[in-house]
Enzyme design. Sequence first.
Site, PDB file in Angstrom:
ATOM      1  N   LYS A 230       1.150   4.420  -2.567  1.00 40.82           N
ATOM      2  CA  LYS A 230       0.829   5.807  -2.369  1.00 40.82           C
ATOM      3  C   LYS A 230       2.240   6.774  -2.755  1.00 40.82           C
ATOM      4  CE  LYS A 230      -3.337   5.788  -0.967  1.00 40.82           C
ATOM      5  NZ  LYS A 230      -4.126   6.281  -1.719  1.00 40.82           N
TER       6      LYS A 230
ATOM      7  N   TYR B   8       0.896  -1.178   0.071  1.00 45.95           N
ATOM      8  CA  TYR B   8       0.145  -0.029   0.100  1.00 45.95           C
ATOM      9  C   TYR B   8       0.915   1.197  -0.001  1.00 45.95           C
ATOM     10  CZ  TYR B   8      -3.196   3.492   2.096  1.00 45.95           C
ATOM     11  OH  TYR B   8      -3.935   4.591   2.243  1.00 45.95           O
TER      12      TYR B   8
HETATM   13  N1  LIG Z   1      -8.787   5.843   6.334  1.00 46.19           N
HETATM   14  C1  LIG Z   1      -7.683   6.169   6.423  1.00 46.19           C
HETATM   15  O1  LIG Z   1      -7.252   6.218   7.593  1.00 46.19           O
HETATM   16  C2  LIG Z   1      -6.757   6.616   5.449  1.00 46.19           C
HETATM   17  C3  LIG Z   1      -5.218   7.159   5.715  1.00 46.19           C
HETATM   18  C4  LIG Z   1      -4.705   7.680   4.814  1.00 46.19           C
HETATM   19  C5  LIG Z   1      -5.101   7.625   3.287  1.00 46.19           C
HETATM   20  N2  LIG Z   1      -6.399   7.093   3.290  1.00 46.19           N
HETATM   21  C6  LIG Z   1      -6.899   7.043   1.808  1.00 46.19           C
HETATM   22  O2  LIG Z   1      -8.212   7.622   1.674  1.00 46.19           O
HETATM   23  C7  LIG Z   1      -9.025   7.021   0.593  1.00 46.19           C
HETATM   24  C8  LIG Z   1     -10.198   6.475   0.899  1.00 46.19           C
HETATM   25  O3  LIG Z   1     -10.055   5.576   2.181  1.00 46.19           O
HETATM   26  P1  LIG Z   1     -11.059   4.822   3.144  1.00 46.19           P
HETATM   27  O4  LIG Z   1     -10.342   4.524   4.505  1.00 46.19           O
HETATM   28  O5  LIG Z   1     -12.249   5.562   2.789  1.00 46.19           O
HETATM   29  O6  LIG Z   1     -11.012   3.418   2.333  1.00 46.19           O
HETATM   30  P2  LIG Z   1     -12.326   2.221   2.321  1.00 46.19           P
HETATM   31  O7  LIG Z   1     -13.496   2.623   3.343  1.00 46.19           O
HETATM   32  O8  LIG Z   1     -11.611   1.076   2.319  1.00 46.19           O
HETATM   33  O9  LIG Z   1     -13.058   2.532   0.790  1.00 46.19           O
HETATM   34  C9  LIG Z   1     -12.123   2.494  -0.407  1.00 46.19           C
HETATM   35  C10 LIG Z   1     -13.102   2.670  -1.550  1.00 46.19           C
HETATM   36  O10 LIG Z   1     -12.443   2.370  -2.683  1.00 46.19           O
HETATM   37  C11 LIG Z   1     -13.138   1.642  -3.424  1.00 46.19           C
HETATM   38  N3  LIG Z   1     -12.418   0.714  -4.358  1.00 46.19           N
HETATM   39  C12 LIG Z   1     -11.779  -0.125  -3.979  1.00 46.19           C
HETATM   40  N4  LIG Z   1     -10.944  -0.800  -5.259  1.00 46.19           N
HETATM   41  C13 LIG Z   1     -11.879  -0.404  -6.338  1.00 46.19           C
HETATM   42  C14 LIG Z   1     -11.764  -0.715  -7.498  1.00 46.19           C
HETATM   43  N5  LIG Z   1     -11.011  -1.585  -8.217  1.00 46.19           N
HETATM   44  N6  LIG Z   1     -12.892   0.090  -8.459  1.00 46.19           N
HETATM   45  C15 LIG Z   1     -13.564   0.956  -7.908  1.00 46.19           C
HETATM   46  N7  LIG Z   1     -13.414   1.547  -6.490  1.00 46.19           N
HETATM   47  C16 LIG Z   1     -12.754   0.683  -5.846  1.00 46.19           C
HETATM   48  C17 LIG Z   1     -14.038   0.939  -2.597  1.00 46.19           C
HETATM   49  O11 LIG Z   1     -15.311   0.334  -3.343  1.00 46.19           O
HETATM   50  P3  LIG Z   1     -16.254  -0.934  -2.813  1.00 46.19           P
HETATM   51  O12 LIG Z   1     -17.103  -0.568  -1.843  1.00 46.19           O
HETATM   52  O13 LIG Z   1     -16.690  -1.452  -4.107  1.00 46.19           O
HETATM   53  O14 LIG Z   1     -15.149  -1.936  -2.297  1.00 46.19           O
HETATM   54  C18 LIG Z   1     -14.437   2.079  -1.701  1.00 46.19           C
HETATM   55  O15 LIG Z   1     -15.422   3.041  -2.030  1.00 46.19           O
HETATM   56  C19 LIG Z   1      -7.831   5.976   0.027  1.00 46.19           C
HETATM   57  O16 LIG Z   1      -7.206   6.495  -1.177  1.00 46.19           O
HETATM   58  C20 LIG Z   1      -7.079   5.609   1.187  1.00 46.19           C
HETATM   59  O17 LIG Z   1      -5.644   5.033   0.730  1.00 46.19           O
HETATM   60  C21 LIG Z   1      -7.148   6.628   3.935  1.00 46.19           C
END
Ligand SMILES: NC(=O)c1ccc[n+]([C@@H]2O[C@H](COP(=O)([O-])OP(=O)(O)OC[C@H]3O[C@@H](n4cnc5c(N)ncnc54)[C@H](OP(=O)(O)O)[C@@H]3O)[C@@H](O)[C@H]2O)c1
Length: 272
Positions: A171, A167
Site C-alpha cells: 500500500k 500488505y
Molecule cells: N476492508 C478493510 O478494512 C480495508 C481497509 C483498508 C483498505 N482496504 C482496501 O480496500 C480494497 C477492498 O478491500 P475489501 O475488504 O473489499 O477486500 P476483499 O473483500 O478481500 O476483496 C478483494 C477484491 O479484490 C479482488 N482481487 C484480489 N486479487 C485479484 C486479482 N489477482 N485479480 C483481480 N481481482 C483480484 C477479489 O476478487 P476475487 O473475488 O476473485 O478474489 C475481490 O473482489 C482493497 O484495496 C483493500 O486493500 C480495505
Amino acid sequence: MPSYLITGASRGLGFEFLRQLSNDSKNTVIGLVRDKKKADDKVAKELNRPNVHIVEADMNNYDTLKTSADKVSRILGGKLDYLIANAALMSQWSAFDPLGALGGEPQKLSQDILDTFSTNVLGNIHLFNVYVPLLQKGDGKKVLTITSGAGDIELVNQIGYSGGAPYAISKAAMNMVTAKYNAQYAPEGILFFGISPGVVNTSEGNVEPTPEQLEGIAEMVKRFQIHEPNFNSFLTPEESVKTVLSIFDKASLKDGYGGGFVSHLGKGEKWL
Ligand SMILES: NC(=O)c1ccc[n+]([C@@H]2O[C@H](COP(=O)([O-])OP(=O)(O)OC[C@H]3O[C@@H](n4cnc5c(N)ncnc54)[C@H](OP(=O)(O)O)[C@@H]3O)[C@@H](O)[C@H]2O)c1
C-alpha cells in the site's frame, strides 16, 4: 452518462461501489472481476440493473487487463470517465505476525511479498497504463486508488504495529505509484489520488476466523486505539463506500488532491 470502472467488484467494497454507483441509472458501471460467470450471477441476483456490466481480468495477468480495456472501450464507445482501483490481495498468512517471525519461513515470505506486490502494485500499474487512453478521452478524468492507513509510515510509527507487513509495504508502494502517475498526467487534467476506506467488515461469506486470527485482530484493534481511542467497531461496506464516494465526487486537482492519499474522513483526518 458518466462511466465508472471498478476493479475487485466481485465482493467486499468493490461490489458495494458497483451497487451504490449503479443506483443512479444515468451511470454506466463496469466491474472488473476474475470470475465473470460468478459475478454475473451475483449481479443478476442482487442488482439486476441494465447499467451494470461485468468484464473479466486478473490483476496478475497483463494480457487479460489489455483485453479487458478493449472490451470496456467497446461498451463505452472508446472513453471512460472514472476508474476506481480497488482490487487487492490481503494475505492471511502474513496478516498479523511481524516480519522477524515470518522470516522463519523465508521462501514462503518471499512468495507472499511477491504475490502481494504483483497484485496490489504491478497489477495497478498495468491497469492504469491500459486504461489511460480511455480516460484521456473521457470527461471525468479521475483515478482513485483504494489505499490504506496501513501504508502510512507515520501511523505505523505512532502505534507500533508490526503485523501485515507485506500488505502495508504494497500500500505504501502504491501511494508512490499514485504520486508518479499524478506527476505524469496532472498536466493534462487527470487526477490520480488515494482514499483509505477506514476499517471495514468485508468478511461476509468468509470462513470463521481461527483463534489465532481472532487474537491477531484483537491486538490490531488495541494498536488502532492508540491512534483513535474511540475506535471500537468496523464500518459496514455501505457506510465506508458512501464516505469514500463523497470525497471522490468533490476531489479535484485544483483543491490539491493530486498524487496524495486521504482517509475516508477527509484530508488531514485520522485513519479511523
Ligand atoms: N476492508 C478493510 O478494512 C480495508 C481497509 C483498508 C483498505 N482496504 C482496501 O480496500 C480494497 C477492498 O478491500 P475489501 O475488504 O473489499 O477486500 P476483499 O473483500 O478481500 O476483496 C478483494 C477484491 O479484490 C479482488 N482481487 C484480489 N486479487 C485479484 C486479482 N489477482 N485479480 C483481480 N481481482 C483480484 C477479489 O476478487 P476475487 O473475488 O476473485 O478474489 C475481490 O473482489 C482493497 O484495496 C483493500 O486493500 C480495505
